[in-house]
Design a protein around this motif. Structure first.
Motif, PDB file in Angstrom:
ATOM      1  N   TYR A   1      53.764  46.252  47.297  1.00 55.33           N
ATOM      2  CA  TYR A   1      54.374  45.183  48.091  1.00 55.33           C
ATOM      3  C   TYR A   1      55.207  45.770  49.228  1.00 55.33           C
ATOM      4  O   TYR A   1      55.191  45.280  50.353  1.00 55.33           O
ATOM      5  CB  TYR A   1      55.272  44.302  47.215  1.00 55.33           C
ATOM      6  CG  TYR A   1      54.631  42.998  46.806  1.00 55.33           C
ATOM      7  CD1 TYR A   1      54.250  42.064  47.758  1.00 55.33           C
ATOM      8  CD2 TYR A   1      54.408  42.698  45.471  1.00 55.33           C
ATOM      9  CE1 TYR A   1      53.650  40.870  47.385  1.00 55.33           C
ATOM     10  CE2 TYR A   1      53.813  41.509  45.088  1.00 55.33           C
ATOM     11  CZ  TYR A   1      53.438  40.592  46.049  1.00 55.33           C
ATOM     12  OH  TYR A   1      52.859  39.418  45.683  1.00 55.33           O
TER      13      TYR A   1
ATOM     14  N   LEU B   1      53.008  46.864  51.963  1.00 50.78           N
ATOM     15  CA  LEU B   1      52.432  45.698  52.633  1.00 50.78           C
ATOM     16  C   LEU B   1      53.463  45.062  53.572  1.00 50.78           C
ATOM     17  O   LEU B   1      53.184  44.778  54.745  1.00 50.78           O
ATOM     18  CB  LEU B   1      51.971  44.701  51.564  1.00 50.78           C
ATOM     19  CG  LEU B   1      51.490  43.334  52.015  1.00 50.78           C
ATOM     20  CD1 LEU B   1      50.237  43.477  52.871  1.00 50.78           C
ATOM     21  CD2 LEU B   1      51.173  42.453  50.793  1.00 50.78           C
TER      22      LEU B   1
ATOM     23  N   CYS C   1      55.303  37.381  52.057  1.00 49.51           N
ATOM     24  CA  CYS C   1      54.941  38.319  50.987  1.00 49.51           C
ATOM     25  C   CYS C   1      56.144  38.611  50.082  1.00 49.51           C
ATOM     26  O   CYS C   1      56.018  38.684  48.862  1.00 49.51           O
ATOM     27  CB  CYS C   1      54.423  39.627  51.585  1.00 49.51           C
ATOM     28  SG  CYS C   1      52.816  39.440  52.376  1.00 49.51           S
TER      29      CYS C   1
ATOM     30  N   TYR D   1      47.049  45.192  51.419  1.00 55.02           N
ATOM     31  CA  TYR D   1      46.785  44.084  50.501  1.00 55.02           C
ATOM     32  C   TYR D   1      45.854  44.513  49.362  1.00 55.02           C
ATOM     33  O   TYR D   1      46.056  44.146  48.202  1.00 55.02           O
ATOM     34  CB  TYR D   1      46.176  42.893  51.254  1.00 55.02           C
ATOM     35  CG  TYR D   1      47.146  41.760  51.459  1.00 55.02           C
ATOM     36  CD1 TYR D   1      47.707  41.085  50.372  1.00 55.02           C
ATOM     37  CD2 TYR D   1      47.493  41.347  52.730  1.00 55.02           C
ATOM     38  CE1 TYR D   1      48.601  40.050  50.568  1.00 55.02           C
ATOM     39  CE2 TYR D   1      48.389  40.308  52.938  1.00 55.02           C
ATOM     40  CZ  TYR D   1      48.940  39.656  51.849  1.00 55.02           C
ATOM     41  OH  TYR D   1      49.825  38.639  52.018  1.00 55.02           O
TER      42      TYR D   1
ATOM     43  N   CYS E   1      48.168  36.632  45.445  1.00 56.90           N
ATOM     44  CA  CYS E   1      48.219  37.521  46.608  1.00 56.90           C
ATOM     45  C   CYS E   1      46.987  37.316  47.485  1.00 56.90           C
ATOM     46  O   CYS E   1      47.076  37.313  48.713  1.00 56.90           O
ATOM     47  CB  CYS E   1      48.312  38.978  46.168  1.00 56.90           C
ATOM     48  SG  CYS E   1      49.884  39.377  45.394  1.00 56.90           S
TER      49      CYS E   1
ATOM     50  N   ALA F   1      46.944  36.211  51.386  1.00 59.97           N
ATOM     51  CA  ALA F   1      46.262  37.047  52.385  1.00 59.97           C
ATOM     52  C   ALA F   1      45.284  36.213  53.206  1.00 59.97           C
ATOM     53  O   ALA F   1      45.227  36.334  54.434  1.00 59.97           O
ATOM     54  CB  ALA F   1      45.539  38.204  51.697  1.00 59.97           C
TER      55      ALA F   1
END
Lengths: 669, 302
Positions: free
Chosen positions: A371, A374, A390, B5, B24, B28
């Motif tokens: 994470y 990212l 995120c 990702y 996730c 994305a």
């Protein structure tokens, strides 16, 4: 740890343990066997430990009676009571699940000392100890011992070294003695022998800095146990026991410093029994198993002990300074009280708040790393809204607790505040007091031809615009000589702050940010440390945002922040901004975490080996001005094959271009 | 972005945490990282037909392979389980393994035949060599893949949609199946299966004997000439490998001296390692496999 095969029959295991009555058989695998039975007595093994303990008790009863009679018969003529001043003695004794052992120690001391009324015993008992009520009951006034006082301190399970420090902080004696609940004082008048030794040593050492131990010839050459140090020693050093070890390096540490000073003295002829299962002089019980020296732990400690040589030398220098100052009539100054307080404050988080272990903890650490990468990528790409989405998803999934605090290594349960009050750290006052000297020295080095403050390579990826220059004075637990040698004054000041050196998990860095720089929003790698900024030169137009707060520095005023919170730095001014960065452990961290963090520091050797192994090199050596590397065989053969296939004998990398060597001298590409 | 990702999503799948992985994926897709949740390649080429299981009949080499199946199968079966069986537990794909055992042997990779494996499979190599799409023009690999009963390969996506994957089942094994996207299928002995491995796929083996498949990569037929050239050029040449060797390690030069390989460091590496040697006060060191080291003494060869 070696676990016996399940097929080995209980009787045979008992036989092996019995063999430990012979000293030569007392091996680590034997201790491993006892541990495994204590942890899992199933399979008809429940009777083994009680049986072996009975045999140990019987043997101890026989041999110690013999030893004690020898000790008493061999006693020196009694010291005349009024010959010597009676030093006040503080006995520091952590105990766990052994109120009986502690009672035995207290009674033996009181029963054998000539003047028990000058002895105080301080006991540290973990708050999660199942026997804590029994300790309280035993020590709540009813136990008449003749000792001056017995103080029970119940606190978090912080481990032995930290417990010794907590007790030392509360001690009032002239002498501080390390103790354990498996010791027994067996010799009458031992305290007068101690007094006599103190009298002799005080006569020859006006500074009062020395370390002693009881020595009845029971220790092998060069070894000793249970140090007794003077108050001058303790206050001069600022701590009683080092806290960075998982196991028993504490005594060794103290004795090593004493040897460096040539101030280690035996109190000859005084015997104190130490009943220990390793010697088959104490039964195998759960407390020993809790603290058992596993090979892994003791190797890790041994490695750390060796690599902390420089820290012991520093400690010796501190005491040597004290000795020298006493020899010349200058006065002693400095924030000693505060230095002492450091070891005491390091008590800890609530039990159970430690890092998650096992699979779940591992999964979360992995997810945090991914994470973080990212989210960094979104920030770097200039898309903070996507980064935020995120971060929020990560929090919803339980990866972190707050979207603005995203450490890759995250220890739950620590107080999480973006900014900390600098006033709660004693050393910020010292830093601010010495700020003019530090600034003057660093300013004088900047822009010199040999200025070590150069473009960062470590944090390059965080620079959106401008230029960020750094020089690490300290990292991986050691001063970086090539940088630190430029800053002797700063180094000497920082050497007086163990929190940012000896016990620092991080770095000490001079950080220089040029006008126009923008360091993107990012989080530090761990919430286990706090970051201290000592701003040296702060032009107008600079700012730092930590979580939701945007602020600026003030020259000479420390800023303490938790860099695991998202932070961002901008420079819209005209001249360079200079800050001295220091790291310190988060104050909520208990002993165990700090040990782990400190052990993660790499020595030069380890860094070198890691570099060579990562690159697949077997060897490196100097040849003239060049460093020559030789790849390990598998890699060597692969590259040789590639080169054979293309018929080249060499290749040189020149920027982006490659120059190929061919046997005939012809060149390619 | 896709790589970051992918690492995160793979991490959740690897931990068996399917729900967070899907959350996730959804974020994305919402952020425009991928177009659809079940096709998540790191190097995505826009505009290619996206079919999890394209019709194998459209590829000439499928017929070629099926025609020669008996010879290929006989040779491979003869090698399997023999004393010099080249099929070994996977190293690079090990992390995808949820349970069981996955063994592989590469016949071709990075544009080159792998001589040690091919030496044992000359007939197969000769037949494959007639298919330029899988060899000279292949961006990928040829390998033998053996799955033991009880194996589960977790959901994952291949690295690019520009490559299709062809399976020639040697021993299909009852009870083994593969999910690609939303479709699940099984293998049939001697019948090629073509799939787009940029789609999420997952493999189970609930049968009782080893499943053996010959795997081959080909370019997606929709890839245009320019892109094809670029992909093929990306296969590292020997020169590029030597260059990468130097660059990855911070070396300035490599040369063969009396049959030995000697490398010299570039400025920053020399500075760093030079400092290590200075601190330790030795002219050089040798490291052992166990991580121990000892000082190097001039004049002592090996």
């Amino acid at each position: 740890m070696t676990v016996p095969t399940p097929r080995e029959r209980p009787l045979r295991q008992f036989g092996r343990l019995l063999s430990g009555h012979l000293a030569k058989n007392r091996t680590v695998p034997l201790q491993d066997l006892a541990t495994s039975i204590l942890r899992d007595p199933s399979g008809g093994r429940g009777w083994i430990i009680p049986a072996i303990n009975a045999s140990i008790r019987a043997r101890v009863a026989l041999t110690s009676a013999r030893d004690r009679s020898v000790a008493i018969l061999g006693n020196q003529p009694p010291v005349r009571d009024d010959d010597v001043p009676h030093a006040r003695l503080s006995v520091l004794c952590p105990s766990r699940q052994r109120p009986g052992g502690l009672r035995r120690l207290l009674r033996s001391m009181a029963g054998t000392a000539t003047h028990p009324e000058r002895i105080e015993v301080l006991c540290y008992v973990d708050s999660d100890d199942p026997a804590v009520a029994r300790y309280r009951k035993m020590l709540d006034g009813r136990l008449v011992t003749g000792l001056d006082r017995v103080v029970l301190q119940v606190g978090e399970p912080i481990g032995l070294p930290a417990a010794w420090n907590a007790l030392a902080a509360a001690a009032t004696g002239d002498l501080l003695a390390m103790a354990n609940d498996d010791q027994v004082y067996v010799q009458r008048g031992w305290d007068l022998a101690l007094d006599r030794r103190v009298q002799e040593l005080s006569a020859s050492h006006a500074d009062g800095v020395f370390c002693m131990y009881f020595d009845a010839d029971q220790y092998p050459e060069g070894s000793a146990d249970f140090p007794i140090v003077t108050r001058a020693w303790f206050e001069g050093l600022g701590y009683f026991s080092p806290e960075m070890f998982q196991q028993w390096q504490a005594e060794r540490w103290i004795f090593d410093i004493a040897r460096r000073l040539d101030r280690l003295y035996p109190i000859a002829g005084v015997r104190v029994d130490h009943l220990h299962f390793q010697d088959y002089t104490a039964p195998f019980d759960a407390t020993y198993q809790r603290h058992r020296i596993t090979r892994e732990k003791s190797l890790a400690d041994h490695a750390l002990y060796i690599r902390a040589d420089v820290d012991r030398e520093r400690a010796a220098q501190v005491l040597r300074g004290l000795i020298d100052r006493t020899a010349s009539p200058a006065t002693v100054t400095g924030p000693k009280e505060d230095t002492m307080a450091m070891s005491v404050e390091d008590t800890g988080v609530e039990p159970g708040d430690g890092p998650l272990t096992g699979t779940r903890g591992y999964i979360l650490q992995t997810a945090r790393r991914h994470y973080a990468n990212l989210i960094d990528a979104w920030h770097y790409g200039g898309r903070p809204a996507d980064a935020w989405a995120c971060a929020e998803l990560a929090v919803a999934q339980g990866v972190w607790e707050h979207p603005l605090q995203r450490a890759r290594e995250y220890i739950p349960g620590l107080e999480a505040r973006p900014l900390h009050d600098a006033g709660t750290f004693w050393f910020t006052a010292l830093l601010e007091q010495r700020y003019p000297e530090i600034r003057a020295e660093i300013e004088s080095v900047l822009n010199r031809p040999d200025d070590p403050v150069q473009r960062t390579t470590d944090d390059n990826a965080l620079i959106l615009a401008g230029d960020w220059k750094q020089a690490h004075l300290f990292r991986d637990g050691a001063w970086q000589e090539d940088v630190a040698r430029h800053f002797p004054v700063t180094r000497a000041i920082l050497d007086g702050i163990p929190e940012v050196t000896t016990f620092s998990p991080g770095v000490i860095t001079v950080s220089r940010v040029v006008p126009g720089t923008h360091i993107m929003a990012h989080c530090g790698p761990t919430n286990a440390t706090l970051r201290i900024h000592l701003p040296l030169i702060v032009p107008p137009g600079v700012w730092i945002r930590v979580a939701d707060e945007k602020l600026t520095w003030e020259e000479g005023r420390c800023l303490v922040f938790d860099d695991s919170f998202e932070h961002e730095v901008g420079h819209e001014g005209d001249t360079d901004r200079i800050v001295l960065i220091l790291d310190t452990l988060h104050p909520d961290l208990a002993g165990q975490h700090s040990q782990r963090l400190l052990q993660r520091r790499l020595t030069t050797e380890e860094q070198m080996v890691a570099f060579l192994r990562d690159g697949g090199f077997a060897e490196v050596r100097r040849e003239g001005d060049d460093l020559v590397f030789e790849p390990e065989p598998a890699l060597r053969d692969l590259i040789l094959r590639y080169m054979e296939n293309t018929g080249v004998t060499g290749a040189e990398l020149r920027g982006d271009a490659v120059r190929w060597h061919r046997p005939a001298g012809a060149e390619l590409g | 972005m896709r790589t970051a990702y992918s690492n995160l999503i793979d991490g959740w799948f690897a931990a068996g945490e399917e729900q967070p992985a899907r959350a996730c994926v959804d974020l994305a897709v919402q952020q425009g990282v991928w177009e659809q949740p079940l096709q998540r390649d790191r190097d995505h080429v826009d505009g290619l037909t996206a079919q999890p299981l394209p019709d194998p009949g459209q590829f000439w080499f499928v017929h070629h392979l099926e025609r020669h199946f008996a010879e290929i199968s006989a040779e491979i079966r003869a090698v399997l389980g023999g004393v010099d069986d080249p099929v070994r537990p996977t190293v690079e794909d090990d992390w995808l393994l949820r349970a069981g055992s996955w063994q592989q042997a590469y016949l071709f990779r990075e544009g080159e035949w792998q001589e040690d494996v091919c030496a044992r499979l000359p007939v197969t190599q000769a037949i494959l060599a007639e298919i330029p799409e899988m060899t000279t023009l292949s961006p990928g690999v040829i390998l033998l893949s053996r799955l033991a009963p009880g194996t589960h390969i977790m959901p994952h996506c291949g690295s690019t949609n520009a490559v299709l994957r062809v399976h020639l089942p040697i021993i299909p094994a009852e009870g083994a199946s593969i999910r690609v996207g939303t479709e699940t299928s099984t293998w049939e002995e001697g019948r090629c299966l073509v799939f787009d491995d940029s789609f999420e796929h997952e493999v189970w083996h609930r049968g009782e004997e080893d499943r053996v498949v010959l795997i081959m990569d080909v370019l997606h037929p929709g890839v245009d000439a320019a892109h094809r050239a670029a992909l093929l050029a990306n296969r590292p040449t020997v020169q590029q490998r030597v260059t990468a060797f130097l660059r990855d390690r911070g070396l300035a030069e490599v040369r063969v001296v009396d049959g030995r390989l000697q490398c010299t460091a570039d400025g920053s590496t020399a500075h760093k390692v030079g400092r290590y040697l200075d601190v330790l006060g030795v002219p050089g060191v040798r490291v052992s496999a166990d991580g121990s080291w000892r000082p190097f003494r001039a004049g002592v060869g090996d």
